[in-house]
Design a protein around this motif. Sequence first.
Motif, PDB file in Angstrom:
ATOM      1  N   SER A  95      -1.189   6.809  38.023  1.00  0.00           N
ATOM      2  CA  SER A  95      -2.292   7.582  38.612  1.00  0.00           C
ATOM      3  C   SER A  95      -1.825   8.988  38.947  1.00  0.00           C
ATOM      4  O   SER A  95      -2.521   9.963  38.656  1.00  0.00           O
ATOM      5  CB  SER A  95      -2.823   6.890  39.871  1.00  0.00           C
ATOM      6  N   ILE A  99      -3.667  11.899  36.758  1.00  0.00           N
ATOM      7  CA  ILE A  99      -4.538  12.762  37.567  1.00  0.00           C
ATOM      8  C   ILE A  99      -3.835  14.097  37.817  1.00  0.00           C
ATOM      9  O   ILE A  99      -4.457  15.155  37.769  1.00  0.00           O
ATOM     10  CB  ILE A  99      -4.911  12.084  38.900  1.00  0.00           C
ATOM     11  N   PRO A 105      -9.877  13.007  35.809  1.00  0.00           N
ATOM     12  CA  PRO A 105      -9.590  11.637  36.241  1.00  0.00           C
ATOM     13  C   PRO A 105     -10.531  10.635  35.581  1.00  0.00           C
ATOM     14  O   PRO A 105     -11.574  11.002  35.045  1.00  0.00           O
ATOM     15  CB  PRO A 105      -9.845  11.701  37.752  1.00  0.00           C
ATOM     16  N   ASP A 109     -11.180   7.003  39.753  1.00  0.00           N
ATOM     17  CA  ASP A 109     -10.289   7.996  40.367  1.00  0.00           C
ATOM     18  C   ASP A 109     -11.013   9.309  40.613  1.00  0.00           C
ATOM     19  O   ASP A 109     -10.702  10.038  41.553  1.00  0.00           O
ATOM     20  CB  ASP A 109      -9.051   8.219  39.500  1.00  0.00           C
ATOM     21  N   ARG A 127      -8.998   6.825  49.200  1.00  0.00           N
ATOM     22  CA  ARG A 127      -8.746   5.725  48.253  1.00  0.00           C
ATOM     23  C   ARG A 127      -8.809   4.375  48.956  1.00  0.00           C
ATOM     24  O   ARG A 127      -9.422   3.427  48.446  1.00  0.00           O
ATOM     25  CB  ARG A 127      -7.388   5.912  47.571  1.00  0.00           C
ATOM     26  N   VAL A 160      -0.758   6.202  46.121  1.00  0.00           N
ATOM     27  CA  VAL A 160      -1.285   7.324  45.336  1.00  0.00           C
ATOM     28  C   VAL A 160      -1.198   8.612  46.155  1.00  0.00           C
ATOM     29  O   VAL A 160      -0.968   9.692  45.603  1.00  0.00           O
ATOM     30  CB  VAL A 160      -2.728   7.038  44.864  1.00  0.00           C
TER      31      VAL A 160
END
Length: 189
Positions: A95, A99, A105, A109, A127, A160
Amino acid sequence: MMVRAGIGVSPWDVLTQGVSAQTGLPFGLVTNLIGGAVLLLWIPLRQRPGVGTVLNVLLIGPSAQLTLDALPQQHEPLAQGLLFAGGLALLAIASGLYIGARLGPGPRDGLMTGLHTRTGWPIWVVRTGIEVTVLTIGWLLGGQVGIGTLAFALLIGPMVGVTLPLLRVPTPVSRPAVAESSSGEEVTA
């Protein structure tokens, strides 16, 4: 890897299971319908798709299938935990990489990055909030929840939140334009 660990699916899969159970629609179709609905949520967030968005949609399924074909289902608790943890860590790193490349994304996402941009809340809070919300709705609709599902919902946001800034391609710094004056000297505009 997380699927082969056998200790719970992602919150989005729980939602898909729940919607599928309530509507009778096949899991794959529901996955696509939810993805489309999530893309519609991008409109008020002013989130724009990019080549990464398209590649996410096209490559996640085949990549998952290749991995499922290569890895056996795990049944021993230690192996299940290690495989799940490895899959979760790989997802967080992936990720951050895709991203962070700033090429757009994937649908889910993009919801995260769009909400982060519009609210200013930390990426991990956004998230985690999305994952817990999706998990709750999916569970109420009849989706299956395991310990891995709960771990995913609570850990992927903070993970993330670490990988995105570490792996983000830096924004190019614009340099002032340099022009030459009539006397031949450089002038910074």
